[in-house]
Design an enzyme around this catalytic site. Structure first.
Site, PDB file in Angstrom:
ATOM      1  N   CYS A 319      28.447  38.713  38.955  1.00 21.24           N
ATOM      2  CA  CYS A 319      29.367  38.152  37.968  1.00 21.24           C
ATOM      3  C   CYS A 319      29.518  36.640  38.162  1.00 21.24           C
ATOM      4  O   CYS A 319      29.727  36.169  39.275  1.00 21.24           O
ATOM      5  CB  CYS A 319      30.733  38.821  38.092  1.00 21.24           C
ATOM      6  SG  CYS A 319      31.926  38.277  36.852  1.00 21.24           S
ATOM      7  N   ARG A 418      32.307  43.971  26.182  1.00 20.71           N
ATOM      8  CA  ARG A 418      33.045  43.832  27.433  1.00 20.71           C
ATOM      9  C   ARG A 418      33.734  42.468  27.525  1.00 20.71           C
ATOM     10  O   ARG A 418      34.737  42.311  28.217  1.00 20.71           O
ATOM     11  CB  ARG A 418      32.091  44.023  28.625  1.00 20.71           C
ATOM     12  CG  ARG A 418      32.813  44.100  29.959  1.00 20.71           C
ATOM     13  CD  ARG A 418      31.841  44.417  31.087  1.00 20.71           C
ATOM     14  NE  ARG A 418      32.582  44.862  32.266  1.00 20.71           N
ATOM     15  CZ  ARG A 418      33.112  44.044  33.169  1.00 20.71           C
ATOM     16  NH1 ARG A 418      32.969  42.728  33.038  1.00 20.71           N
ATOM     17  NH2 ARG A 418      33.777  44.516  34.195  1.00 20.71           N
TER      18      ARG A 418
END
Length: 507
Positions: A319, A418
């Site tokens: 991430c 998302r």
């Protein structure tokens, strides 16, 4: 003026557990890792509890139906990724619910008209040497016979010879009826010295194959996650866009728990999603929400009706949300603050909302730290991506076996839902994840066993036998940069490390 927190945001690696008194009863076999998955009222039991405090991340590279079965066998739960069509996700859920441990739907099937050449080609393709012969080569067609390596000799037969001429015909086979249990099937196999056993329905249609070689691997597992119908339990990811279509399909498929998959959960869209589920299903459908990193975010989702709340923004190994957007918080600090908010909410309302620490776990002991800081369970991506059961490809990179691993915010996944910020735009403006490799680690079962042995051992060092006991009585200390170095092997030249016996990074 913007609010500025007094304390820096910290990671798990900046903390250590201080040992407590270890009594005679503090042995690993006495430790229980059972933990609530969904909210419950004081004095009641949760509708779903995990036997192992681990769930797999809602990611294309991690959680499909194969991962779900493997993790449920070990007492955890997999949340199947939602960045696929509604039909495909529901089909994965349905396959998990239909799965019977030890009962295999044959993927290597023949018809009588096929040839020895077809047998050899199928064997090369699937690696399987036992092949049911059915009408139309249908995995659930009428059983006509079976072909094994004992039924043909390449030195004496031509590849154009028909299967019907050398198969073992149905009348010579020992079969079992559809209601046969795994124990009964294995008894038949052993009593008759068989290598495989076809299971057929009342019309003699093939249902499953049971294999002698699977006997040991499918013995009863005391930790497995089963529903009231003795089916494996499975979760699934949803988004805040198509929930009105996706949720009914997943419920119809038999899903046990949903989770809204979002990089940032303190939003009106998550509240809308939960409200829709409550309006149409009441409390019968369980749904987790997140992710959040502070008390305000937790309180918002708890009051919206979330069954559990996930913690973590930007801490995952793939991430890059913190780099791209400058939002997030150190995972340890976020977990500690949200756990405090969870306890305060419980005191006020009598409703306990479990929290899940998602991301930032690099070593096995970070799992124990997360639990001690108040997490009820952890969600892991990289950890599970390394295993045989993850859906990603096994590749060789510079002579080392690796598994592909990519983030949902990467250009490869393009999971725009998302990272959705509302409005009409339905695409990602920029990436928030990377595409990468992780070292291949083998089977889930073996690795989870090592990880849990470390967790249990540490809990014994802290004088704790349950997760609530650890949350209440653990002692944590901050460590300096120097003591982090001191905590690992140092001032020596190490020999080759043995996997599982050295603190290798995991997730």
């Amino acid at each position: 003026m913007a609010f500025i927190f007094d304390e820096p945001s910290r990671t798990f690696n900046e903390y250590l557990l201080v040992p407590g008194y270890t009594g005679h009863e503090n042995t690993p076999e006495n430790v229980s890792l059972k933990t609530p998955l969904v909210k419950f009222k004081k004095g009641e039991e949760p509708a779903i509890s995990l036997n192992t405090p681990m769930v797999s991340a809602i990611m294309q590279a991690v959680s499909d139906d194969g991962m779900a079965v493997a993790l449920a066998t070990e007492g955890g739960m997999s949340f199947i990724y939602g960045s696929q069509s509604i039909e495909d996700e529901a089909a994965m859920v349905a396959r998990v619910k239909a799965y019977k441990a030890g009962f295999v739907v044959s993927d290597t099937n023949l018809s009588p008209e096929m040839t020895l050449g077809d047998v050899l080609a199928l064997k090369a393709e699937t690696g399987h040497s036992t092949m049911p012969v059915t009408e139309g080569a249908d995995p659930h067609g009428k059983l006509l016979g079976v072909v094994t390596e004992r039924d043909y000799r390449l030195s004496r037969m031509g590849t154009d010879e028909k299967v019907a001429s050398f198969m073992t015909p149905r009348e010579k086979l020992i079969v079992a009826p559809g209601d046969t249990t795994l124990k009964q099937a294995n008894d038949i196999i052993w009593d008759n010295k068989l290598n495989s056993l076809p299971v057929v329905d009342e019309n003699d249609n093939l249902m499953y194959m049971v294999f002698r070689k699977d006997y040991d691997s499918h013995k009863s597992n005391p930790n497995e996650m089963l529903d009231e119908h003795k089916r494996y339990m499975v979760g699934a990811g949803i988004n805040s866009r198509d929930y009105a279509e996706r949720v009914p399909a997943l419920v119809e498929a038999g899903v046990d728990c949903l989770c809204i998959d979002s990089s940032e959960g303190y939003s009106a869209w998550q509240a809308d999603t939960i409200a829709w589920i409550r309006e149409h299903y009441g409390d019968a459908v369980k749904v987790g929400a997140g992710n959040v990193v502070d008390a305000d975010g937790f309180r918002f989702l708890a009051e919206a009706g979330a069954d559990f709340v996930k913690i973590g923004i930007g801490g995952g190994s793939i991430c890059i949300t913190r780099e791209q957007k400058g939002i997030g918080r150190g995972q340890a600090t976020a977990t500690i603050e949200v756990a405090k908010a969870r306890d305060e909410y419980f005191e006020e309302t009598g409703v306990y909302v479990p929290i899940c620490s998602d991301g930032g776990i690099v070593y096995d002991h970070h799992i124990t730290l997360a639990l001690a800081m108040g997490a009820d369970f952890v969600m892991l991506g990289r950890y599970f991506a390394r295993f045989d059961e993850s859906p990603s490809n096994l590749v060789t990179v510079n002579g080392n076996y690796m598994k592909e691993y990519w983030g949902e915010g990467s250009a490869r996944a393009r999971n725009w839902q998302r990272y959705d910020m509302g409005g009409e735009k339905k695409k990602m403006s920029f990436v928030e994840g990377v595409d990468s490799y992780v070292p291949y680690a083998g089977s889930l079962k073996d690795n989870v066993a090592i990880t849990l042995s470390k967790v249990k051992s540490t809990m014994c060092n802290c004088g704790c036998l349950t997760i609530p006991d650890l949350q209440k009585n653990a002692k944590l200390t901050l460590v300096s940069a120097t003591s982090i170095v001191e905590g690992g092997a140092h001032d020596v030249l190490q020999k080759d490390q043995t996997p599982g016996f050295v603190g290798s990074t995991i997730g």
